[in-house]
Design a protein around this motif. Structure first.
Motif, short mmCIF file in Angstrom:
data_model
loop_
_atom_site.label_atom_id
_atom_site.label_comp_id
_atom_site.label_asym_id
_atom_site.label_seq_id
_atom_site.Cartn_x
_atom_site.Cartn_y
_atom_site.Cartn_z
N LEU A 39 51.54 20.34 17.73
CA LEU A 39 52.75 20.62 18.51
C LEU A 39 52.98 19.48 19.50
O LEU A 39 52.18 19.28 20.41
N THR A 40 54.06 18.75 19.32
CA THR A 40 54.37 17.66 20.25
C THR A 40 55.63 17.92 21.05
O THR A 40 55.83 17.35 22.10
N GLY A 41 56.51 18.76 20.53
CA GLY A 41 57.79 18.97 21.19
C GLY A 41 58.78 17.88 20.91
O GLY A 41 59.90 17.91 21.40
N GLU A 42 58.41 16.91 20.11
CA GLU A 42 59.28 15.76 19.84
C GLU A 42 59.78 15.73 18.40
O GLU A 42 60.55 14.85 18.03
N GLU A 43 59.34 16.66 17.58
CA GLU A 43 59.77 16.71 16.19
C GLU A 43 60.43 18.06 15.91
O GLU A 43 60.23 19.03 16.63
N ASP A 44 61.23 18.10 14.84
CA ASP A 44 61.90 19.35 14.47
C ASP A 44 61.10 20.16 13.47
O ASP A 44 61.57 21.18 12.97
N GLN A 45 59.91 19.74 13.18
CA GLN A 45 59.04 20.44 12.24
C GLN A 45 57.59 20.08 12.54
O GLN A 45 57.32 19.09 13.22
N ALA A 46 56.69 20.90 12.04
CA ALA A 46 55.26 20.58 12.11
C ALA A 46 54.79 20.23 10.71
O ALA A 46 55.18 20.88 9.73
N ILE A 47 53.96 19.22 10.59
CA ILE A 47 53.39 18.82 9.31
C ILE A 47 51.94 19.29 9.29
O ILE A 47 51.13 18.85 10.11
N LEU A 48 51.63 20.20 8.37
CA LEU A 48 50.30 20.80 8.32
C LEU A 48 49.63 20.45 7.00
O LEU A 48 50.29 20.30 5.97
N SER A 49 48.31 20.36 7.03
CA SER A 49 47.53 20.13 5.82
C SER A 49 46.81 21.42 5.43
O SER A 49 46.21 22.08 6.28
N PHE A 50 46.89 21.77 4.15
CA PHE A 50 46.24 22.97 3.65
C PHE A 50 45.45 22.64 2.39
O PHE A 50 45.88 21.83 1.58
N PRO A 51 44.32 23.31 2.22
CA PRO A 51 43.60 23.16 0.95
C PRO A 51 44.37 23.84 -0.18
O PRO A 51 45.28 24.63 0.06
N ALA A 52 44.02 23.49 -1.40
CA ALA A 52 44.68 24.10 -2.55
C ALA A 52 44.43 25.60 -2.55
O ALA A 52 43.38 26.08 -2.12
N GLY A 53 45.38 26.34 -3.05
CA GLY A 53 45.23 27.79 -3.13
C GLY A 53 46.54 28.48 -2.80
O GLY A 53 47.60 27.87 -2.73
N ARG A 54 46.47 29.79 -2.59
CA ARG A 54 47.66 30.58 -2.32
C ARG A 54 47.91 30.69 -0.82
O ARG A 54 46.98 30.78 -0.03
N MET A 55 49.19 30.69 -0.46
CA MET A 55 49.58 30.85 0.93
C MET A 55 50.34 32.15 1.10
O MET A 55 51.04 32.61 0.19
N ALA A 56 50.20 32.75 2.26
CA ALA A 56 51.00 33.92 2.63
C ALA A 56 51.93 33.52 3.76
O ALA A 56 51.55 32.73 4.63
#
Length: 341
Positions: A39-56
Motif C-alpha cells: 500500500l503506497t497511496g500513489e497507485e490505483d491498484q495493488a500488485i500482489l504475488s500469489f502461488p499457483a492454485g485456486r483463489m477465493a
C-alpha cells in the motif's frame, strides 16, 4: 491529522474532490493506518504475488447503524465480514480493498476511530488492506459512513466446500452462541438498557475455520450466519443440497441475556445476525473430531452439535422444541433487523 486541511475537524466536500485535501486525507489517515509494503497511496491498484492454485474472492457493503456498537464498529465489521466470507470457502484471506463513502460533516475523529479499528482488525486477521477508494457525498445524502470491502484468499489444496455438498446423515455444528451481534446493535440503536452486558461477536473466523479444516479436511461446507441468522443459512443449505435439516432447540447455544432481550424485542434468536460464528456440516463419523477442534479454539469454546441433515424431498428445516413438539424454521418474511451489518 494535523495538516491545515483538517482544521474544521469534519469531512468536507474537498476531501473527495481529487485535490490536495483528498491527497492529505489518504496519506495522513488511510495510508498511515493501513501501512504495509503493498500500500503506497500513489497507485490505483495493488500488485500482489500469489502461488499457483485456486483463489477465493468476496465483496460486501457495510451500512450498519449506529456505526459504533458494543463489541465493535463499522470498521472492524467491514474487515471481519469479508475475511469471514473468504474463510468460509476454505481459503486463507490474504488482502483486502476498501471503499469509503463519507458524508460531508462526518467528524474526522469518528473517521479516524473507524480506520484505526479496521487496521487493528486486519492485523488480528493477518490480512493487508492494499488498495481502496474514497468518495464524499453532500450533507444529508449519506449516513456518516458506508464501507465496501473486497477480499481475496488462497484456497487450501484438496478442499472444496459448497452448500451443495450436504448429504443425509451429515451433522450440523455451530461454533458458539447465537444472536449476540444483532441484539447488541439493536440495543444500542434503540437505546435499550438491558440488565446484562450484550456485545457483538464480531471477530475474524479464518483461524477457527483453519483449525476445523486441519482436524477434519472432509468438512462438507461452512457458512457464517450473518443477515437472516442461523435460519437463513440452514434454509440455504437445505435448498442447495436438496435435503431436509432437523435441529434441536435444547442444543442451540444462546446466552440467557440474548434470549431475554429477544423476548422483550419480539425477536427470534434463530433469525438474528451473527458476525463471529460459523456453521459447519461434516460427515457423521467426523462430528466429534470437528466439535473438539472448534472447542479447542478461543472463538469456538461454546461450539455445539445442533442437528443433522436428512432425506426430505421438500427440503424443510424443522426444529424439535424443548417441549417435544416440532416447528418449521422457514425463511424470514421481510426484515427483522434493519441495518445490522
Amino acid at each position: 491529522m494535523k495538516h491545515a486541511t483538517f482544521h474544521k475537524g469534519v469531512i468536507e466536500m474537498g476531501h473527495g474532490a481529487g485535490g490536495r485535501d483528498m491527497a492529505d486525507l489518504i496519506r495522513n489517515l488511510f495510508v498511515t493506518a493501513f501501512d504495509n509494503p503493498d500500500l503506497t497511496g500513489e497507485e490505483d491498484q495493488a500488485i500482489l504475488s500469489f502461488p499457483a492454485g485456486r483463489m477465493a474472492i468476496s465483496t460486501d457493503g457495510f451500512v450498519v447503524k449506529p456505526m459504533f456498537f458494543p463489541g465493535g464498529d463499522i470498521g472492524s465489521l467491514a474487515v471481519n465480514g469479508t475475511v469471514n466470507d473468504v474463510a468460509m470457502g476454505g481459503a486463507e484471506p490474504v488482502a483486502l480493498s476498501a471503499s469509503f463513502i463519507l458524508e460531508e460533516g462526518l467528524p474526522l475523529a469518528d473517521l479516524a476511530r473507524v480506520v484505526d479499528s479496521m487496521a487493528q482488525a486486519a492485523r488480528a486477521a493477518g490480512v493487508r488492506i492494499v488498495t481502496g477508494d474514497t468518495k464524499v457525498v453532500e450533507r444529508g445524502k449519506g449516513d456518516g459512513i458506508f464501507i465496501t470491502t473486497t477480499g481475496i484468499g488462497q484456497v487450501r489444496e484438496g478442499v472444496t466446500l459448497s452448500a451443495r455438498n450436504g448429504r443425509p446423515g451429515d451433522v450440523v455444528l455451530v461454533s458458539g452462541t447465537l444472536g449476540d451481534h444483532g441484539v447488541a446493535v439493536m440495543g444500542r440503536r434503540e437505546g435499550f438498557d438491558f440488565d446484562t452486558d450484550i456485545v457483538s461477536d464480531c471477530a475474524p473466523l479464518n483461524g477457527l475455520a483453519g483449525a476445523l479444516l486441519d482436524a477434519v479436511p472432509q468438512t462438507r461446507l461452512m457458512r457464517d450466519p450473518t443477515r437472516g441468522g442461523l435460519a437463513a443459512v440452514l434454509n440455504e443449505i437445505a435448498g442447495a443440497s436438496r435435503v431436509g435439516i432437523a435441529i434441536r432447540e435444547d442444543a442451540l447455544p444462546i446466552r440467557p441475556g440474548v434470549a431475554g432481550a429477544c423476548e422483550i424485542l419480539g425477536l427470534d434468536p434463530l433469525y438474528v445476525a451473527n458476525e463471529g460464528k460459523l456453521v459447519a456440516v461434516v460427515p457423521p463419523e467426523h462430528a466429534q473430531a470437528a466439535l473438539a477442534a472448534l472447542r479447542a479454539h478461543p472463538l469456538g469454546r461454546e461450539a455445539a452439535i445442533i442437528g443433522a441433515l436428512r432425506a426430505d424431498p421438500d427440503h424443510f428445516v424443522e426444529m424439535e422444541t424443548a417441549f417435544g413438539g416440532r416447528r418449521m424454521v422457514d425463511w424470514i418474511a421481510g426484515e427483522q433487523l434493519p441495518r445490522i451489518c
